[in-house]
Every structure is written in C-alpha cells, then in structure tokens.
Design a protein around this motif. Structure first.
Motif, short mmCIF file in Angstrom:
data_model
loop_
_atom_site.label_atom_id
_atom_site.label_comp_id
_atom_site.label_asym_id
_atom_site.label_seq_id
_atom_site.Cartn_x
_atom_site.Cartn_y
_atom_site.Cartn_z
N ARG A 127 -18.05 -21.24 18.94
CA ARG A 127 -17.99 -20.74 17.57
C ARG A 127 -18.37 -21.80 16.55
NH1 ARG A 127 -15.20 -15.81 16.98
NH2 ARG A 127 -14.47 -15.01 18.99
N SER A 128 -18.41 -23.07 16.98
CA SER A 128 -18.76 -24.13 16.03
C SER A 128 -20.22 -24.04 15.61
CB SER A 128 -18.49 -25.51 16.67
OG SER A 128 -19.31 -25.70 17.82
N ASN A 129 -21.06 -23.41 16.45
CA ASN A 129 -22.48 -23.25 16.10
C ASN A 129 -22.80 -21.84 15.66
OD1 ASN A 129 -23.11 -25.94 16.80
ND2 ASN A 129 -23.26 -25.38 18.97
N SER A 130 -21.77 -21.09 15.25
CA SER A 130 -21.96 -19.70 14.86
C SER A 130 -21.44 -19.48 13.45
CB SER A 130 -21.22 -18.77 15.83
OG SER A 130 -21.60 -19.04 17.16
N TYR A 131 -22.11 -18.60 12.72
CA TYR A 131 -21.61 -18.20 11.40
C TYR A 131 -22.24 -16.88 11.01
CZ TYR A 131 -26.06 -20.00 9.55
OH TYR A 131 -27.37 -20.24 9.31
N SER A 133 -25.71 -7.57 2.83
CA SER A 133 -25.79 -7.39 4.29
C SER A 133 -25.33 -8.67 4.98
CB SER A 133 -27.22 -7.06 4.72
OG SER A 133 -27.65 -5.84 4.14
N TYR A 134 -24.89 -8.50 6.21
CA TYR A 134 -24.37 -9.64 6.96
C TYR A 134 -25.13 -9.76 8.29
CZ TYR A 134 -20.50 -9.41 3.66
OH TYR A 134 -19.74 -9.41 2.51
N TYR A 135 -25.45 -11.00 8.68
CA TYR A 135 -26.21 -11.26 9.89
C TYR A 135 -25.50 -12.34 10.71
CZ TYR A 135 -29.79 -8.76 7.27
OH TYR A 135 -30.46 -7.81 6.54
N LEU A 136 -25.52 -12.16 12.02
CA LEU A 136 -24.89 -13.13 12.91
C LEU A 136 -25.91 -14.20 13.29
CD1 LEU A 136 -22.45 -14.01 14.63
CD2 LEU A 136 -23.33 -12.55 16.47
N ILE A 137 -25.52 -15.44 13.06
CA ILE A 137 -26.38 -16.59 13.36
C ILE A 137 -25.69 -17.43 14.44
CG2 ILE A 137 -27.64 -18.55 12.43
CD1 ILE A 137 -28.41 -15.87 11.15
N ILE A 138 -26.39 -17.66 15.55
CA ILE A 138 -25.87 -18.50 16.63
C ILE A 138 -26.93 -19.54 16.98
CG2 ILE A 138 -25.06 -18.58 19.03
CD1 ILE A 138 -24.02 -15.78 18.74
N ASN A 139 -26.54 -20.80 16.91
CA ASN A 139 -27.45 -21.92 17.21
C ASN A 139 -28.74 -21.83 16.39
OD1 ASN A 139 -25.72 -23.05 19.16
ND2 ASN A 139 -26.55 -21.70 20.74
N GLY A 140 -28.60 -21.39 15.13
CA GLY A 140 -29.75 -21.34 14.24
C GLY A 140 -30.62 -20.12 14.40
N PRO A 162 -17.04 -18.26 10.36
CA PRO A 162 -17.15 -18.39 8.89
C PRO A 162 -18.30 -17.57 8.31
CG PRO A 162 -18.04 -20.33 9.96
CD PRO A 162 -17.40 -19.50 11.05
N ILE A 163 -18.14 -17.17 7.05
CA ILE A 163 -19.18 -16.42 6.33
C ILE A 163 -19.83 -17.35 5.31
CG2 ILE A 163 -19.65 -14.46 4.80
CD1 ILE A 163 -17.27 -13.04 6.03
N ARG A 164 -21.15 -17.41 5.36
CA ARG A 164 -21.88 -18.27 4.43
C ARG A 164 -22.80 -17.43 3.56
NH1 ARG A 164 -23.86 -23.22 8.46
NH2 ARG A 164 -21.76 -23.77 9.26
#
Length: 339
Positions: free
Chosen positions: A298-302, A309-316, A334-336
């Motif tokens: 989860r440290s590389n996810s936000y 709208s919301y999008y899931l980002i994992i490892n960029g 977290p939400i950015r």
C-alpha cells in the motif's frame, strides 16, 4: 477373526458419497498451492485446435470424454439390466415354479433346465432360480437359504447402485476394485448369516454344498454365465473367489454389527477432513479475474482525484476508475488531488 459388516458397509458408503458429492462446506479453509497445482491448471486451460476450426481447453476435452464415457457406460449397464429382465421372464415362462419349505410363498422359486449357478435375480421382485444340477435335498435347502438371505439383505439393489456409480467414474480404477470387493463381501456376509445358527455338522454340509455345486458347474458343458448387476449367484467358478469363501468359513470368521455411533463417526470423518482444501494460485489469462489486482504494498498505492472522479494508482500506473471509494479493500489508501 471378526469382520464388522457395518464398518465395511460404512466405508463403502462414504467412498461412494465422496465420489457422488465432492463438495466443500461453509467452514472449509482454503490453502493455496503456488507450484504444483498451478502447473496442472495451466495445462488444463491450454487451448487445443480441433479439426483446424474449433478451439477447446484441455479441461473441456477431458470433461467431454468423461461425460461421453459415462453415457456409454450407463447405456451398457441399462442394456445389461434389460437383458437380465428378459432372461428372467424367459426362464420363468419355461421353468417350473416350486414352493419349497422355509421360503415365503411371496418369493417366487423356479426350477429351470440350464447349466448355470443357482441365482437370484431382480431388485424389486426378486426370483430364485434352481438349475438342473442333480441337487440333493440338503444341497437344495442350503442354496435356497443362501439366495433367500440375499433377498432379505437387498443385496441386488446394492450391486446395481455400485454399478451405476462405476458408470459415473468409469475412468477411476479403484471404483472397479470397490465394486469387485463389494460383491465378494456380500457373498461372505451371506455365508456367515446362513451358517451362524448352524451346528458344526450342518456348517460342514453347507461348505460341501458350495464345493459340490461348484464342481458340478465346472464339469457341466456348455456352462451358461449369469453375470448381471441385477443377479447374485450361489457358486462362482472363479478359483480365487471360491478360495476366499472356503477359507472364510473354515477359519470361523464372524460378522458383527457395528454401533450406530461408530458408523456415524466413520461417515463424518472424511467430511471433516475435507474442511481444508487446497486450491491453485492461478488466474486464467483473459478471464475477468485476470483484470483484477491484489494490493500487496500500500506504500506505493494511492487514489487520484480528478474532476470528481477517482482512479487507483499502483507503482505509478493508472489501473482503472474507482467506483466504490469507501470499499473495505481500499481502506488505508490515501487520496491525492491532481495538481
């Protein structure tokens, strides 16, 4: 030596049930196989080309072979049952009905002109057939008692059920071994029941009846084989089966009943053992599951917020749009805001 018939039948019942109903339970715990089972599943989902047109996975081809084999085996079994019924009707039409002592009048007994073993046929309306083997009065009485005991035990129904189970699992060699052993156990059980209340002298006469009847069958020509799922013969010219029955009687084996509590425990244990199952760590390529992701770090996810709208980002990498922002699977991510 002692055989517990309830124990033996319980083992057969649970084996059959596990084959017929191979299911898990709500409390079943799942363990993951990361090496062996995934290789098997990869092989099973491998696509094969049939006739240069149709594509099918190995699993589908195996399932088609299984179903086809079961249909063919069921057809052959039903045809065998039909042949047995026709044979029974023919023998009844050409034979002579008799009314021996100690056999209820409701049970039909026929004397027939045939070189075959004495046998009982039919599960719903069983009929006993006595061939013309020059039987003595003692031999005839022993044989009738043996065949009538089959009727009381509903042994024909057990044999038919086992044959139908073999149709479903025709590819599994142990099913045929189970069917063969069940047939022998049925004969041993009946032998034990017949001689149970006999004196030593009468028990010896019963053994002699078994031997002499088998000898007469071997010397008769031509021999007519009565081997259907819906029949059970008194004498088997198979040397190994005959030897087991003789040794069983000579060694004074006994069948004893097993307590219902022990039988219940025996039946429950295999299902308790299935409370833990092993599944492969495998996702079929192209399936819906292959389009999902497991968030292990989860440290590389936000979650990126862009214009409502919301999008899931994992490892960029943007993996997709988030439709359920408050899902427990996203808890702690977290939400950015997009800058």
């Amino acid at each position: 030596k002692t055989f517990r018939v309830g124990f033996l039948y319980a083992l057969i019942i649970i084996s059959a049930l596990r084959l017929i109903v191979p299911i898990g339970f709500l409390h079943t715990k799942t363990l993951t196989s990361k090496h062996i089972l995934p290789v098997f599943y990869e092989f099973g989902h491998h696509q094969l080309t049939i006739a240069k047109v149709t594509h099918a996975s190995t699993f589908r081809i195996m399932a088609a072979i299984w179903i086809t084999g079961s249909v063919v085996a069921t057809f052959l079994t039903l045809r065998s049952l039909l042949r047995s019924r026709r044979l029974t009707q023919t023998l009844m039409a050409t034979g002579q009905r008799i009314y021996p002592d100690k056999i209820p009048a409701s049970v039909a007994v026929y004397r027939i002109r045939a070189n075959c073993t004495p046998f009982v046929s039919g599960a719903r309306h069983p009929v006993i057939f006595l061939p013309d083997l020059n039987l003595s009065a003692v031999e005839r009485a022993d044989i009738l008692q043996h065949e009538y005991q089959h009727i009381r035990n509903h042994d024909i129904l057990q044999k038919i059920t086992m044959s139908l189970l073999a149709c479903a699992y025709w590819w599994f060699p142990l099913v045929y071994l189970l069917r063969k052993e069940l047939a022998i156990i049925i004969e041993l059980h009946v032998d034990a029941q017949v001689v149970k209340n006999m004196s030593a002298e009468k028990g010896t006469e019963y053994l002699e009846t078994l031997l002499t009847t088998t000898k007469k069958l071997r010397n008769s020509a031509p021999k007519q084989t009565i081997a259907f799922p819906s029949t059970s013969g008194f004498a088997d010219i198979n040397h190994n089966v005959l030897q087991r029955r003789i040794e069983f009687l000579l060694e004074d084996h006994q069948f004893r009943s097993t307590s219902l509590l022990l039988i219940a425990v025996i039946i429950v244990l295999p299902y308790a053992a299935s409370s833990v199952i092993i599944e492969p760590d495998y996702v079929q390529p192209g399936s819906e599951a292959s389009k999902t992701y497991a968030i292990t770090d989860r440290s590389n996810s936000y979650i990126l917020h862009v214009k409502g709208s919301y999008y899931l980002i994992i490892n960029g990498h943007k993996l997709g749009k988030v439709n359920q922002l408050h899902s427990p699977a996203l808890k702690g991510i977290p939400i950015r805001e997009k800058k």
